[in-house]
Design a protein around this motif. Structure first.
Motif, PDB file in Angstrom:
ATOM      1  N   THR A 159       0.949  -1.227   0.023  1.00 25.74           N
ATOM      2  CA  THR A 159       0.115  -0.040  -0.013  1.00 25.74           C
ATOM      3  C   THR A 159       0.904   1.284   0.157  1.00 25.74           C
ATOM      4  OG1 THR A 159      -0.100  -0.323   2.501  1.00 25.74           O
ATOM      5  CG2 THR A 159      -2.112  -1.166   0.902  1.00 25.74           C
ATOM      6  N   ALA A 160       2.032   1.156   0.073  1.00 25.28           N
ATOM      7  CA  ALA A 160       3.004   2.276   0.151  1.00 25.28           C
ATOM      8  C   ALA A 160       2.953   3.382  -1.122  1.00 25.28           C
ATOM      9  CB  ALA A 160       4.428   1.913   0.053  1.00 25.28           C
ATOM     10  N   VAL A 161       2.772   2.881  -2.376  1.00 27.12           N
ATOM     11  CA  VAL A 161       2.704   3.716  -3.492  1.00 27.12           C
ATOM     12  C   VAL A 161       1.423   4.601  -3.659  1.00 27.12           C
ATOM     13  CG1 VAL A 161       2.574   3.667  -5.920  1.00 27.12           C
ATOM     14  CG2 VAL A 161       4.275   2.271  -5.032  1.00 27.12           C
ATOM     15  N   PRO A 162       0.150   3.903  -3.360  1.00 31.82           N
ATOM     16  CA  PRO A 162      -0.981   4.718  -3.398  1.00 31.82           C
ATOM     17  C   PRO A 162      -0.887   5.778  -2.347  1.00 31.82           C
ATOM     18  CG  PRO A 162      -1.469   2.587  -2.774  1.00 31.82           C
ATOM     19  CD  PRO A 162      -0.153   2.738  -3.355  1.00 31.82           C
ATOM     20  N   LEU A 163      -0.538   5.382  -0.921  1.00 35.89           N
ATOM     21  CA  LEU A 163      -0.439   6.224  -0.035  1.00 35.89           C
ATOM     22  C   LEU A 163       0.509   7.534  -0.435  1.00 35.89           C
ATOM     23  CD1 LEU A 163      -0.303   3.934   3.037  1.00 35.89           C
ATOM     24  CD2 LEU A 163      -1.903   5.431   2.585  1.00 35.89           C
ATOM     25  N   LEU A 164       1.709   7.222  -0.928  1.00 38.11           N
ATOM     26  CA  LEU A 164       2.718   8.352  -1.208  1.00 38.11           C
ATOM     27  C   LEU A 164       2.312   9.176  -2.514  1.00 38.11           C
ATOM     28  CD1 LEU A 164       5.820   6.189  -0.723  1.00 38.11           C
ATOM     29  CD2 LEU A 164       5.343   8.083   1.090  1.00 38.11           C
ATOM     30  N   GLU A 165       1.297   8.703  -3.120  1.00 37.43           N
ATOM     31  CA  GLU A 165       0.814   9.344  -3.936  1.00 37.43           C
ATOM     32  C   GLU A 165      -0.257  10.359  -3.745  1.00 37.43           C
ATOM     33  OE1 GLU A 165       0.028   6.262  -6.990  1.00 37.43           O
ATOM     34  OE2 GLU A 165       1.607   6.771  -8.199  1.00 37.43           O
ATOM     35  N   ALA A 166      -0.996   9.855  -2.842  1.00 37.93           N
ATOM     36  CA  ALA A 166      -1.921  10.687  -2.262  1.00 37.93           C
ATOM     37  C   ALA A 166      -1.418  11.750  -1.426  1.00 37.93           C
ATOM     38  CB  ALA A 166      -2.936   9.875  -1.331  1.00 37.93           C
ATOM     39  N   ALA A 167      -0.281  11.493  -0.561  1.00 36.08           N
ATOM     40  CA  ALA A 167       0.672  12.647  -0.290  1.00 36.08           C
ATOM     41  C   ALA A 167       0.988  13.579  -1.077  1.00 36.08           C
ATOM     42  CB  ALA A 167       1.590  12.010   0.591  1.00 36.08           C
ATOM     43  N   LEU A 168       1.456  13.338  -2.267  1.00 37.59           N
ATOM     44  CA  LEU A 168       1.912  14.124  -3.313  1.00 37.59           C
ATOM     45  C   LEU A 168       0.804  15.178  -3.663  1.00 37.59           C
ATOM     46  CD1 LEU A 168       4.228  12.234  -5.761  1.00 37.59           C
ATOM     47  CD2 LEU A 168       4.936  14.340  -4.374  1.00 37.59           C
ATOM     48  N   GLU A 169      -0.598  14.467  -3.860  1.00 37.31           N
ATOM     49  CA  GLU A 169      -1.441  15.233  -4.429  1.00 37.31           C
ATOM     50  C   GLU A 169      -1.951  16.274  -3.211  1.00 37.31           C
ATOM     51  OE1 GLU A 169      -5.494  16.754  -4.738  1.00 37.31           O
ATOM     52  OE2 GLU A 169      -4.918  15.133  -2.973  1.00 37.31           O
ATOM     53  N   MET A 170      -1.904  15.845  -2.137  1.00 39.48           N
ATOM     54  CA  MET A 170      -2.156  16.818  -1.150  1.00 39.48           C
ATOM     55  C   MET A 170      -1.258  17.675  -0.858  1.00 39.48           C
ATOM     56  SD  MET A 170      -3.880  17.849   1.720  1.00 39.48           S
ATOM     57  CE  MET A 170      -4.793  16.477   2.599  1.00 39.48           C
ATOM     58  N   ASP A 171       0.166  17.588  -0.950  1.00 37.50           N
ATOM     59  CA  ASP A 171       1.172  18.498  -0.897  1.00 37.50           C
ATOM     60  C   ASP A 171       0.809  19.550  -2.080  1.00 37.50           C
ATOM     61  OD1 ASP A 171       2.095  17.149   1.120  1.00 37.50           O
ATOM     62  OD2 ASP A 171       3.598  16.133  -0.256  1.00 37.50           O
ATOM     63  N   THR A 172       0.652  19.136  -3.374  1.00 36.24           N
ATOM     64  CA  THR A 172       0.553  19.981  -4.687  1.00 36.24           C
ATOM     65  C   THR A 172      -0.542  21.026  -4.007  1.00 36.24           C
ATOM     66  OG1 THR A 172       1.424  18.302  -5.730  1.00 36.24           O
ATOM     67  CG2 THR A 172       0.131  20.042  -7.041  1.00 36.24           C
ATOM     68  N   ARG A 173      -1.760  20.170  -3.735  1.00 41.78           N
ATOM     69  CA  ARG A 173      -3.137  21.283  -3.567  1.00 41.78           C
ATOM     70  C   ARG A 173      -2.743  22.205  -2.273  1.00 41.78           C
ATOM     71  NH1 ARG A 173      -6.348  17.376  -2.300  1.00 41.78           N
ATOM     72  NH2 ARG A 173      -6.771  17.860   0.192  1.00 41.78           N
ATOM     73  N   MET A 174      -2.035  21.943  -1.342  1.00 38.36           N
ATOM     74  CA  MET A 174      -1.648  22.970  -0.378  1.00 38.36           C
ATOM     75  C   MET A 174      -0.709  23.916  -0.817  1.00 38.36           C
ATOM     76  SD  MET A 174      -3.428  22.591   2.189  1.00 38.36           S
ATOM     77  CE  MET A 174      -2.356  23.684   3.400  1.00 38.36           C
ATOM     78  N   GLY A 175       0.002  23.703  -2.032  1.00 39.89           N
ATOM     79  CA  GLY A 175       1.169  24.557  -2.407  1.00 39.89           C
ATOM     80  C   GLY A 175       2.114  24.477  -1.429  1.00 39.89           C
ATOM     81  N   ALA A 176       2.340  23.162  -0.928  1.00 38.95           N
ATOM     82  CA  ALA A 176       3.423  22.952   0.376  1.00 38.95           C
ATOM     83  C   ALA A 176       4.742  22.364  -0.470  1.00 38.95           C
ATOM     84  CB  ALA A 176       2.957  21.982   1.130  1.00 38.95           C
ATOM     85  N   VAL A 177       5.621  23.231  -0.944  1.00 35.25           N
ATOM     86  CA  VAL A 177       6.994  22.658  -1.893  1.00 35.25           C
ATOM     87  C   VAL A 177       7.654  22.088  -1.077  1.00 35.25           C
ATOM     88  CG1 VAL A 177       6.583  24.357  -3.574  1.00 35.25           C
ATOM     89  CG2 VAL A 177       7.915  24.921  -1.564  1.00 35.25           C
TER      90      VAL A 177
END
Length: 959
Positions: free
Chosen positions: A807-825
């Motif tokens: 389950t690591a890949v989908p979780l890390l990809e979800a994290a990337l999506e959240m980071d992008t939405r927040m503008g959290a570089v």
């Protein structure tokens, strides 16, 4: 003068116990410029003037000691006030020169000058003596630069001043520096010296430097060293002492000495040494002059002439003449139609010398004149409050309470909460009716609460809760709880007070005070971790407030209920209440609810990944803080700002905000915010690789019981101290975690997961995973934006990657999506690196892993994320690492090297402050440290040092 040995420096200039020398940077720079000219062969003269205690002699000693260390010959001469020898202050320098002068005419003339000649015949002219002294000094300058230091020239006689003028006039082309100190205030101010200086000004190389008081920054540095105060507390205390002493070093030193190194509060008696100094001056005044000065001190630090004339027992001409004398003696300063004391300590010393009963009577006379004026104003009310309070012992207590209360209420209206609190307390102390006094104490406590002194607010609330009537006790208990949750204290004492107070009043659902008591008890229980009971009381109080259809009450209980529940599942209900609270603030026309509502909207917006809502909520909190003057919510707004700066990778801005938060937190009494700020700065420094600076301070043997164990674990992890990190991790996971389940819990989870991943501790990871899974789909935030970690899914992905779960890949990809939405570089770079590392772990170092690592590396290089660069495994995915930072000579820190580079570009402190987003105080401290470490005498020399050592952009260096 071969074989001649210059005299040593006086012991008083070299004693190790001397107080720290601070400030005077501008004067030292000027003296350095003069010394440069002296070394070039030109005589230079500087007259160092100022009031007694201004630091003239200390500046002279410091600079002369510096030149002596550089090889200069230093000759010191002094003057005394009474029965000094002729030709002082040249006696000591001439005596030192006698041993280098052969027998004959010049030596005989020098001996006559200092009274050492056995020849009783008079010289032909005084010029013969003067020429002998000048010739001896000029001869000495042929062996190297000479410094002639002359102290207390205001006591120099006419003959000595003539010799001084003759010397300056005849040595224009000699490498000689003449430094003279003198007092510029009466009665010591010398008319003859003033005329001599004015006459010498026509010559090249003659300067006059009048010393002003030390700046607040200088005093802060002095306090940090002499009173061993932390830097941020020293800055707060320095502002008070600057007002009390006018920056006079002698007064500052005596004030600290009298108070045994602590910082005395306003209104404290002047030190005995200062009283003695003032008493000596008062003895020289006539009775009308002294009594007029004493009356001026009673009127205030600044007294208007009309009031003084109306109160004075002397005639107008006598009073005016007395004021002129006080000005001439430096005891008062003319300020247009008013007079003021040069510093409050001087006024306090005058007041301390007036008998108490006469002082009280004078205060009442001044109050009567002010009251009769009939011109109503807040300032008049404040003055009446002060004078009647000082005369309360003579039967004016009622008037004092009346005017103190009015003054406090006016201060509250203008958001001057600290002043309001002080005046309410004074009124309470004078109130003869106990219930009235208790109400005044409640008002004082409320003002302290708004001003940020929570400890004092709690003390006053507790006093009323223990001694007041039943309803006053309940109101005090409610206030005590409000002064407890703001600094994040456990709610045990608040629960006790509220429980006892609620027991004493009827349980009337229609009583707004009872409903507020229930709401406060619910919040206090929430801070104790009694979640279920707290939630029930919160719901009950909200239902009762709605039933009463009282919007003000509803706003109060909604605010209290927001602190019930700290888990993601509580967010929807909490957001609904925060939104309603914001709307209520608009409806009732009170900005106060916007603070707590805005904070929780910001917290939940970050948690749920809504940056626009986060920004809007931040501005609501800031607007509320500015509208109400409530210091606590100004602090909260700063914490949110810090979080947003961190997300964007603006570490300079985040660090500057940390400093502002530290200074603001220092005003919160004993409830300071150093712990929270330490975590905030740790978060910045670990991302930028700046933690190595503390490695030498960490032994690895620190006890988790004696520290905040999660923070200790994080420090060990970042420094790669694996053995102690493993010890603390097991201590936490095997039973220590439960004690940390509070508002900082997400921070605890993040630090422990990071350590477990680094140590590859599978047992710890399996224990932690369900705890982190509760936050899946949200961002992790600790407390009031003390630390922001980005997506919880990144942490879950890291755990699953280490445990080998699919389950690591989908979780890390979800994290990337959240980071992008927040503008959290920053967090996006971390998630990219984590995903690239996982793919490498899974044996897939292919195109995607490389692309992810390259993007992470680019972000890391752009933002200076050395922690991310370290996480990118070069063995599997080559990532260019920035070149090592240029060496920093002289032991400069990274920030000092940065400041030095900007100094080299010619920037002023305020420009450096703006460029680096730090305060001017911090810049000044860095500059002082740079000068000390590099041995530079001024900013220009520091800039040359920067260029020489290759610290300027485009500089090759000369090493």
């Amino acid at each position: 003068m071969s074989g001649w040995t210059p005299p040593p420096l006086p012991s008083r200039w070299t004693r190790a116990a001397a107080p720290r020398f601070v400030g005077r940077r501008g004067e030292l720079d000027c003296l350095e410029d003069l010394w440069t000219a002296v070394r070039g062969g030109a005589r230079q003269v500087a007259f160092l003037g100022g009031e007694p205690g201004a630091g003239k002699s200390r500046l002279l000693a410091e600079f002369c000691a510096l030149l002596h260390d550089r090889g200069a010959t230093v000759l010191l001469g002094t003057c005394v006030a009474e029965f000094g020898p002729p030709y002082q202050p040249f006696v000591e320098p001439v005596e030192a020169l006698l041993s280098a002068t052969g027998p004959g005419g010049p030596r005989d003339a020098l001996a006559r000058l200092v009274g050492r000649s056995e020849d009783t015949a008079e010289p032909d002219t005084r010029r013969e003596l003067y020429d002998a002294a000048v010739d001896a000094i000029r001869t000495l300058t042929r062996t190297g630069p000479v410094v002639l230091a002359l102290e207390d020239l205001h006591w120099c006689g006419v003959a000595g001043l003539q010799l001084l003028a003759h010397l300056v006039d005849r040595t224009a082309e000699s490498p000689l520096m003449v430094l003279g100190t003198h007092r510029t205030t009466a009665p010591e101010r010398s008319a003859a010296l003033t005329a001599t200086i004015a006459n010498l000004y026509r010559l090249d190389g003659v300067r006059r430097l009048d010393l002003a008081g030390l700046s607040t920054e200088d005093i802060a540095e002095y306090l940090a060293h002499e009173a061993t105060l932390p830097e941020h507390r020293a800055r707060v205390a320095a502002a008070l002492l600057r007002d009390r002493t006018g920056g006079n070093p002698f007064l500052l030193r005596e004030l600290l000495r009298e108070s045994a190194g602590t910082v005395p509060g306003p209104g404290a008696s002047a030190p005995l040494s200062v009283q003695d100094m003032v008493a000596g001056r008062l003895e020289r005044l006539s009775a009308p002059e002294r009594q007029t000065l004493e009356l001026a001190a009673v009127v205030g630090e600044e007294c208007d002439l009309a009031t003084l004339l109306a109160v004075s027992a002397w005639g107008e001409d006598t009073t005016l003449a007395a004021l002129d004398t006080a000005v001439a003696h430096g005891l008062l300063e003319s300020a247009g139609p008013a007079f003021r004391f040069p510093h409050s300590l001087a006024r306090q010393a005058v007041l301390d010398l007036v008998p108490a009963t006469r002082r009280a009577r004078e205060h009442l006379r001044v109050a009567a004149v002010l009251e009769a004026s009939g011109v109503a104003s807040d300032r008049r009310t404040q003055r009446l409050a002060h004078h009647y309070a000082q005369g309360a012992a003579l039967g004016a207590a009622d008037r004092a309470v009346r005017y103190l209360t009015e003054a406090a209420q006016a201060a509250s209206r203008s958001l001057a909460h600290e002043d309001a609190a002080r005046w309410f307390e004074q009124a309470a102390a004078l109130a003869e009716d106990p219930p009235h006094g208790h109400r005044l104490l409640l008002s004082a406590a409320s003002a302290h609460l708004l001003g940020g002194d929570f400890a004092r607010a709690r003390a006053l609330y507790a006093e009323v809760a223990n001694a007041g009537g039943v309803r006053d006790r309940l109101e005090a208990a409610i206030g005590f709880e409000a002064a407890s949750w703001r600094p994040g204290l456990p709610g045990q004492r608040a629960v006790e007070l509220l429980t006892e107070a609620l027991r004493g009043v009827p349980h009337d659902p229609a009583d707004p005070l009872y409903v507020r008591g229930l709401a406060g008890l619910g919040r206090a229980l929430a801070f104790l971790g009694a979640t279920d009971q707290a939630g029930e009381l919160g719901r009950r109080s909200v239902e009762l407030a709605r039933a009463l259809e009282d919007d003000v009450l509803l706003a109060a209980v909604l605010e209290a209920s927001l602190w019930n529940g700290l888990h993601p599942a509580d967010a929807p209900a909490k957001l609904a209440r925060a939104t309603e609270l914001s709307e209520l603030a608009q409806r009732i026309g009170d900005p106060s609810p916007l603070g707590p509502a805005g904070f929780w909207r910001a917290a939940i917006a970050y948690q749920q990944g809504e940056p626009e809502v986060l920004a809007a909520a931040y501005w609501d909190v800031l607007r509320m803080a500015r509208a109400t003057g409530e210091a606590y919510f100004e602090y909260v707004a700063g914490c949110i700002r810090y979080g947003r700066q961190f997300l964007a990778g603006d570490f300079a801005g985040a660090d500057g905000t940390c400093e502002q938060l530290l200074e603001l937190g220092a005003t919160f009494g004993t409830d300071d915010t150093e712990g929270s700020t330490a975590v905030q700065r740790f978060m910045v420094r670990r991302e930028t690789g700046a933690l190595e600076a503390v490695r030498a301070l960490v032994s690895g043997e620190e006890s988790p019981e004696g520290h905040w164990a999660p923070g200790l674990l994080a420090l060990y992890t970042e420094l790669r101290l694996d053995r102690p990190a493993h010890h603390v991790l097991r201590w936490l996971v095997d039973g220590g975690l439960e004690r940390y389940e509070d508002a900082q819990w997400p921070c605890v989870l993040a630090f422990t997961v990071e350590a477990a991943v680094h140590l590859d501790d599978a047992d710890a990871l399996r224990t932690l995973r369900p705890r982190v899974a509760e936050y899946s789909g949200t961002n992790l935030r600790a407390g009031q934006f003390v630390a922001v970690f980005g997506s919880a899914d990144r942490y879950l992905g890291m755990v699953d990657s280490a445990l080998g779960r699919g389950t690591a890949v989908p979780l890390l990809e979800a994290a990337l999506e959240m980071d992008t939405r927040m503008g959290a570089v920053v967090h996006r770079a971390q998630s990219l690196a984590a995903l690239a590392d996982h793919l490498r772990r899974g044996g897939d170092p292919g195109r995607r892993a490389r692309a992810l690592a390259e993007e992470a590396g680019q972000l890391a290089r752009d933002l200076g994320l050395r922690r991310v660069l370290r996480a990118l495994r070069p063995a599997a995915v080559p990532v260019p690492v920035p070149a090592a930072a240029p060496s920093r000579p002289a032991g400069l820190t990274a920030r000092e090297a940065e400041v030095l580079r900007l100094l080299g570009e010619g920037l002023l402190n305020r420009e450096i402050s703006a460029r680096l987003v730090i305060s001017e105080n911090t810049v000044a401290n860095h500059v002082r440290s740079i000068l000390a470490k590099t041995g530079a005498g001024n900013r220009t020399q520091a800039a040359m040092y920067a260029a020489t050592h290759g610290l300027l952009e485009g500089s090759d260096g000369l090493q």
